[in-house]
Design an enzyme around this catalytic site. Structure first.
Site, mmCIF file in Angstrom:
data_model
loop_
_atom_site.group_PDB
_atom_site.id
_atom_site.type_symbol
_atom_site.label_atom_id
_atom_site.label_comp_id
_atom_site.label_asym_id
_atom_site.label_seq_id
_atom_site.Cartn_x
_atom_site.Cartn_y
_atom_site.Cartn_z
ATOM 1 C CE1 TYR A 110 -51.114 -71.188 -39.442
ATOM 2 C CE2 TYR A 110 -51.934 -72.268 -37.408
ATOM 3 C CZ TYR A 110 -52.225 -71.683 -38.651
ATOM 4 O OH TYR A 110 -53.780 -71.528 -38.770
ATOM 5 N N PRO A 123 -51.080 -64.920 -46.221
ATOM 6 C CG PRO A 123 -53.415 -65.193 -45.403
ATOM 7 C CD PRO A 123 -51.910 -65.111 -44.910
ATOM 8 C CG HIS A 343 -52.556 -67.395 -41.450
ATOM 9 N ND1 HIS A 343 -53.336 -67.772 -40.497
ATOM 10 C CD2 HIS A 343 -53.071 -67.348 -42.584
ATOM 11 C CE1 HIS A 343 -54.637 -67.472 -40.876
ATOM 12 N NE2 HIS A 343 -54.351 -67.370 -42.339
ATOM 13 C CE LYS A 423 -77.367 -61.710 -46.244
ATOM 14 N NZ LYS A 423 -77.004 -60.623 -45.622
ATOM 15 N N PRO A 429 -75.643 -67.113 -48.274
ATOM 16 C CG PRO A 429 -75.557 -64.910 -48.267
ATOM 17 C CD PRO A 429 -76.043 -65.997 -47.594
ATOM 18 C CB SER A 554 -60.828 -68.413 -47.027
ATOM 19 O OG SER A 554 -59.980 -69.417 -46.934
ATOM 20 C CD GLN A 555 -68.298 -65.062 -46.164
ATOM 21 O OE1 GLN A 555 -68.644 -64.115 -45.613
ATOM 22 N NE2 GLN A 555 -68.985 -66.091 -46.449
#
Length: 626
Positions: A110, A123, A343, A423, A429, A554-555
């Protein structure tokens, strides 16, 4: 993201399927008393042999037989030679630090990163769309957003946010303490973070910057109507756009912004205005309309994503920002709502939880709160801009507009099925969706794509993230099986199960801090710190290709119909942020328009095809068993 001293591009590690956090020590100043400390284990230094064995498996998809043989020999030489020395040095560092990676990570990922935070690091998060009938609706929504944020902050400050768990392991919650009042300060070569626990916010409208106190002179918090009235005063005081758009400087290359910051800071009035922004709890951006309601469906989502990432450029809302603040709430005149977050101090999970909290708060019909008897008027922050800074502002506008033009976004809802269907077939998932991305990339490019997903290491004190290397021998076998017209459904299903299992197994190890990337990064940094020449393993094609993360994923799960979005890691890559819900999945994909090999539209089409194809394979396999 980082284009130098790093194992891989680091931005995709900034968001993850599980919350991650860290306790900042290096380059962090705080006036807030520390709260209760969790007693968590230290981040381990993995065994060298274990890491190198995983590494060899992960690079195999990117090498031919001769190249892989060369890499194996290099790894063997490294393990028995310089690797041993570096491992010993790293273990000594681990004995002296609660988290051996923490300070390094903050700096290399960073604060030393010099490209703009816009697109490359920060983001956006899109909230569900709103329909404002008039300006009053917009300002009331903005007031509710601020009140919700204050309630959320009170829960954090009083340690009322439940400790998150991973199985039986408590997770580090310190990151939640870092999202309000935090600001990144530009300094040449390495920025710093500052934190203050204040009672005011920064409000930006028409590129004018204001201080708005959320408590009155009597020490009582303002209620919704009072905040709305003050925001109306802000709007009335800034009916025409500001001539000096100071905020756009925060979108610049960090060294360029640092130079402008130093020039501004020579003036006492400017110093006071800068400090006022830096010490505020958050920024509220009251944005101009963008014409979002002329669009429908996915184009709406894509426009909203652009507004939360970069503000649409200097001629839209791109200068109506202060990108250094950790949280910027965005409330657009025509119903685009969301936030942008810087971030450095935070991963996605506290922000996602904040999002759900705000949406729930706004949708509740809360009783009118008691009011302050003496609310304070908003204060316009003044900046004295000389000719040199004015030229820097002009350059910043041009550079931001170039960034905006280059970011090719495509955001959509895949509504054929969601995580419930996955599932029901007894698969993870997240692993399933990761394999859909592998399949989509292979279908488009005919070659494996190095693929980055982050796993949180918050079970350790100061833990942040580890990389899940989603591209594996099994994922390539799966993609090839799906593209083989001669392959039987049962063979495709077997390949899918094998790929999902490989991904899930790697994920479990990464969550325990036992991946490849952070360990190799640590060995690299300890070599640099001790003036040791970097071993050849770091310039080997296996390392270079496997670290060139063309798929950055990314989730970030939130319950509401929202999603997070960001730019790719590498010039010829794709970004994919996703929010899997019960019966649908929100996707935000991106590519860089300047690169001839990538575009978001064909990637989206390939991803949708992959998800449909995998669904059909599962159904056919199920039916064949009946």
């Amino acid at each position: 993201m980082l284009r130098g001293l790093r194992l891989t591009s680091l931005k995709s590690c900034l968001l993850e399927p599980y919350a991650s956090s860290f306790h900042i020590k290096c380059n962090y100043t705080s006036t807030k008393p520390s709260s209760k400390v969790q007693n968590l284990p230290r981040l381990p230094v993995p065994k060298l042999g274990d890491t190198l064995n995983k590494y060899l498996k992960s690079v195999q998809p990117f090498l031919n037989d001769a190249e892989f043989n060369t890499t194996c020999n290099l790894v063997k030489e490294f393990e028995s030679g310089m690797g041993k020395k570096l491992q010993s040095l790293l273990e000594k560092r681990a004995e002296q630090h609660q988290n051996w990676l923490e300070d390094w990570w903050l700096n290399t990922a960073y604060l030393e990163y010099r490209d703009p935070v816009v697109v490359f690091s920060s983001p956006g998060l899109v909230f569900p769309f709103r329909k404002f009938n008039n300006q009053q609706d917009q300002l009331k929504y903005a007031a509710k957003t601020l009140l919700a944020a204050l309630d959320y902050k009170a829960l954090i400050d009083n340690d009322k946010i439940p400790v998150e768990m991973m199985g039986k392991s408590p997770l580090d919650m310190s990151q939640y303490k870092k999202i309000f009042g935090t600001c990144r300060i530009p300094i040449e070569k390495r920025d710093k973070l500052s934190f203050n626990d204040s009672k005011h916010v920064t409000v930006i409208h028409n590129n004018h910057i204001f201080r708005v106190d959320l408590w009155g002179s009597d020490g009582k918090r303002l209620n919704e109507d009072q905040i709305s009235q003050i925001l109306k005063k802000v709007v009335d005081l800034s009916s025409t756009p500001a001539s000096d758009t100071i905020g756009v400087l925060t979108s610049e290359n960090r060294d360029n912004w640092a130079k402008a910051y130093q020039l501004l800071s020579k003036d006492k009035v400017n110093r006071e205005s800068l400090l006022d922004v830096e010490t505020s709890l958050a920024v509220l951006c009251l944005d101009a309309a963008t014409g979002v309601w002329r669009l429908e469906g996915d184009p709406q989502r894509t426009l909203a994503a652009a507004q939360t990432i970069h503000g649409g450029g200097s001629r839209s809302n791109g200068a109506n920002r202060w990108f250094d603040k950790t949280i910027q709430f965005i409330v657009g005149a025509d119903g685009i709502t969301g936030l942008t977050y810087e971030h450095s101090p935070a991963e996605g999970q506290p922000i996602a939880v904040l999002t759900d909290f705000i949406i729930k708060y706004i949708e509740q019909d809360k009783p009118v709160e008691s009011s302050s008897s003496s609310p304070k008027d908003p204060v316009r922050l003044t900046f004295n801009v000389n000719k040199e800074v004015a030229e820097m502002i002009s350059t910043a506008k041009t550079n931001l507009d170039k960034l905006v033009a280059d970011l090719d976004l495509n955001c959509f809802k895949f509504d054929r099925y969601g995580k419930n269907f996955i599932k029901s077939h007894k698969m993870s998932p997240d692993s399933y969706l990761q394999m859909a991305m592998q399949y989509a990339f292979y279908k488009l490019h005919g070659t494996p794509g190095a693929h980055y997903e982050s796993a949180a290491t918050r079970m350790y004190a100061g833990g942040r993230t580890e990389t899940i290397r989603s591209c594996s021998v099994q994922s390539v076998q799966f993609a090839r099986a799906m593209l083989d017209a001669r392959a039987a459904p049962r063979d495709k299903l077997a390949a899918l199960h094998g790929a999902v299992k490989a991904h899930k197994d790697y994920t479990v190890q990464a969550l325990q801090g036992l991946g490849v990337d952070r360990h190799l990064l640590g060995l690299k940094l300890i070599a640099i710190e001790n003036g040791i020449e970097l071993p050849k393993i770091y310039s080997d094609p296996g390392y270079v290709r496997s670290a060139h993360m063309r798929i950055s994923t990314s989730q970030v799960a939130c319950r509401c119909d929202g999603f997070m979005c960001y730019g790719p890691l590498v010039p010829d890559g794709y970004a994919t942020c996703y929010n899997p819900r019960d019966d649908d999945v929100n996707f935000a994909t991106a590519a860089f328009a300047a690169h001839p090999d990538t575009a978001s539209a064909p990637y989206r089409a390939a991803l949708e095809h992959a998800l449909t194809d995998m669904h059909d394979v599962l159904l056919r396999a199920t039916q064949s068993k009946l």
